[in-house]
Each structure stands twice: as C-alpha cells, then as structure tokens.
Design a protein around this motif. Structure first.
Motif, short mmCIF file in Angstrom:
data_model
loop_
_atom_site.label_atom_id
_atom_site.label_comp_id
_atom_site.label_asym_id
_atom_site.label_seq_id
_atom_site.Cartn_x
_atom_site.Cartn_y
_atom_site.Cartn_z
N VAL A 275 0.83 -1.21 0.00
CA VAL A 275 0.00 0.00 0.00
C VAL A 275 0.86 1.26 0.00
CG1 VAL A 275 -1.65 1.35 1.36
CG2 VAL A 275 -1.99 -1.11 1.07
N LEU A 276 1.92 1.26 0.82
CA LEU A 276 2.75 2.45 0.96
C LEU A 276 3.58 2.74 -0.29
CD1 LEU A 276 4.07 2.24 4.64
CD2 LEU A 276 2.34 3.77 3.71
N VAL B 270 -1.94 6.38 -6.64
CA VAL B 270 -3.06 7.31 -6.41
C VAL B 270 -2.57 8.75 -6.41
CG1 VAL B 270 -4.82 8.02 -4.75
CG2 VAL B 270 -4.39 5.58 -5.14
N ILE B 271 -1.43 9.00 -5.75
CA ILE B 271 -0.88 10.35 -5.70
C ILE B 271 -0.50 10.83 -7.09
CG2 ILE B 271 1.06 11.73 -4.84
CD1 ILE B 271 1.01 9.96 -2.33
N SER B 272 0.09 9.94 -7.90
CA SER B 272 0.46 10.30 -9.27
C SER B 272 -0.76 10.69 -10.09
CB SER B 272 1.20 9.14 -9.93
OG SER B 272 1.52 9.43 -11.26
N VAL C 240 0.43 1.26 -4.08
CA VAL C 240 -0.91 1.83 -4.22
C VAL C 240 -0.90 3.34 -3.98
CG1 VAL C 240 -3.28 1.77 -3.38
CG2 VAL C 240 -1.97 -0.35 -3.57
N ALA C 241 -0.29 3.76 -2.86
CA ALA C 241 -0.29 5.19 -2.53
C ALA C 241 0.41 6.03 -3.60
CB ALA C 241 0.36 5.40 -1.15
N PRO C 242 1.62 5.66 -4.08
CA PRO C 242 2.24 6.46 -5.15
C PRO C 242 1.39 6.51 -6.41
CG PRO C 242 3.88 5.05 -4.12
CD PRO C 242 2.55 4.63 -3.58
#
Length: 310
Positions: A39-40, A47-49, A43-45
């Motif tokens: 996730v860290l 979504v942030i991208s 997934v998180a990068p």
C-alpha cells in the motif's frame, strides 16, 4: 425477494465473512507486513500520481489544480509525446508477443533436457536479463566506426565501403533496438514458464496417450497449456510490463534524447519531464496514460489466454 429479506441476507453474509476473517486472523497477521509495504510503495504512489496529473507541480511550489490541461497538451500539443507513443507501441507490438512466444518455446524445449543440463541452460538464457554489462556489449557490436564488430565484418566481406552509424542513424536505430530488446526479454516470464512446465503431472500425458493424443503439438495444446494458465498469465503481465517500460536500453545505446527521437519512448518522455525538467504534474499525466494503456492491454491479453485449451 423483498427489500427486508435482501438486507437480512446481506447482514448474514457479512457476519459469515467476519467470522472467517477472525478464524484466519493469524494468516492475515503474517500477510500484514507485505500489505503495508504494498500500500505504501505501490498503491499510494499510484493514487498520488493520478491526483498530481490534474495539477501544475514543479516541486518548488505547491501543486495547482489545472484540470485536464496536462492531458490536452499531451495528446494535442506535444509532438514528441506522440512520437514516443508510436515508438512504444511499435516496440511493444513486436517485442512483446515475439519475446513472450520465444520465452515459452525456449522453456518448453529446455524442459526436455536432463536435469543438470537444464539448470545450466536456464542460467544461460536468463543471464541477459540480469546482466548490467549487456548494453556495453551491444554498444561495441553496433559501434558506428570501423572497430564495431558488425561494421568490421561487413567491411571485410566487401558488403560495406564505409562504417554505418547504427546507433545514430534513424533508419537503423529502431531495428537495432528491437534486436537488443528481444535478446534481453528472456527474464522472469521465462523462469515462470520453466517452473510451470516442471509442475505438470507426467501422468496427464500418459492419460492423453490413452485418450488419443498422437503428437507433441496436441500434448502442448490439450495438456501443457491448460495446466499452466497461471504461469501464462504471469508471463503475459511481465511481457507487457517489459515491452511498455523500455527506456534504459535506448538511453545507453542511442543517447538521450535519440536522434530525431527515432527510438524515444513514453518512459523516456516521463524521465525527461519528471527527472530533468521537474514538471511533476505533466510527468504524472504521462505515467497515468502509460499505466492505463498497460492495464487495457493486460486485460485483452488475459481474456485471450483464458480461451487456450478450451
């Protein structure tokens, strides 16, 4: 079914699911470290991208929302991106299927060898994908002077009068890159095929002989491929990822950027805007388009592979 009965069934299903989760709580505990890392760092990068792709962000200033402007500029005003997109699709359309099929065929042939010979040959075929110095070998082979191996051989045979600039002439750059990429495409997918072939129960082939299978190609279609669909799917994902993620080989061999952007890829364009110009919003839009393209291609190929052996 009444609305009340529907909600009762949903509640019952949720209670059953909760009990199953509690029952296997130790398993989830062991999976938690990987889930947190996934996730860290994945997934998180992602979504942030995607969120940054709708902004103007140059790292020095806070992101500023600009809507679809990055995507409009990419598709309608960025000629280099369109060239990169065309080059990427050419490389993916050729090296992806050809590399995938070649990896499976080599794995199929190698699987028939004796155990110890098979281990050595597998290492030989897999080594190019993990060798950091492979680019230097190809740079020497296709060097644009008389000391390059290809030029030297062709000039000694009288086929050429003067050296050919294989890595700087746009006419030759794409074929050279395709050769190098195909040579280095025997990677994780190849190992997956080797692993999948080694796990097929030999008694299935004996049963196939009883049922009327008469040659190796029928064995391949009716027994081998249906019993390693999982590995075929994994190999397809790896082939798509590799074919759409080409960047290092073009930078090392053809320079950055390449002559007339002849082998400029989407990932090269992403590196240009993300690592050199620091236009992170624009780079995020490039990455999002590349990601969506890979997802679509992956879905299409997996749908095709599900029909194998059916």
């Amino acid at each position: 079914m009444s609305l009340a009965r529907y909600f009762d069934k949903r509640k019952e299903a949720d209670e059953i699911r909760a009990r199953e989760i509690y029952r296997y709580r130790i398993c989830y505990l062991f999976l938690a470290p990987y889930a947190v890392v996934f996730v860290l760092f994945f997934v998180a990068p992602l979504v942030i991208s995607i969120l940054y792709s709708f902004t103007y962000f140059n790292i020095l200033e806070p992101p500023r929302f600009i809507g679809l402007r990055n995507y409009i500029n990419l598709l309608l005003a960025d000629d280099v991106f369109l060239i990169a997109l065309k080059n990427t699709f050419i490389m993916a359309a050729i090296t992806g299927p050809v590399g995938y099929i070649a990896a499976f065929l080599f794995a199929w042939f190698i699987n028939e060898l004796p155990r110890y010979i098979r281990a050595v040959v597998t290492l030989i075929f897999y080594a190019p994908s993990i060798s950091g110095g492979a680019y230097m070998i190809w740079a020497l082979i296709f060097s644009g002077d008389a000391y390059g191996y290809i030029n030297g051989v062709l000039m000694n045979l009288g086929i050429l009068d003067q050296p050919v600039l294989w890595l700087t002439d746009p006419k030759f750059m794409m074929p050279v890159m395709l050769i190098v990429i195909l040579w280095m495409s025997l990677g994780a997918g190849f190992l997956a095929f080797i692993a999948g072939l080694s796990t097929i129960d030999p008694t299935l082939y004996e049963a196939g002989l009883v049922d009327g299978i008469t040659n190796r190609w029928q064995e391949l279609w009716y027994i081998t491929l249906p019993n390693m669909k999982g590995m075929l799917m994994f190999g397809a994902v790896m082939a798509i990822t590799q074919s759409f993620g080409v960047a290092d080989v073009t930078i090392v061999l053809a320079g950055f950027p390449s002559t007339d952007y002849a082998v400029h890829t989407v990932v090269n364009h992403l590196i240009d805007y993300g690592s050199i110009r620091f236009e992170m919003g624009y780079a995020s839009a490039i990455a999002t388009i590349l990601f969506l393209t890979m997802i679509v291609c992956n879905a299409v190929i997996q749908k095709m592979l599900r029909r194998v052996g059916t």
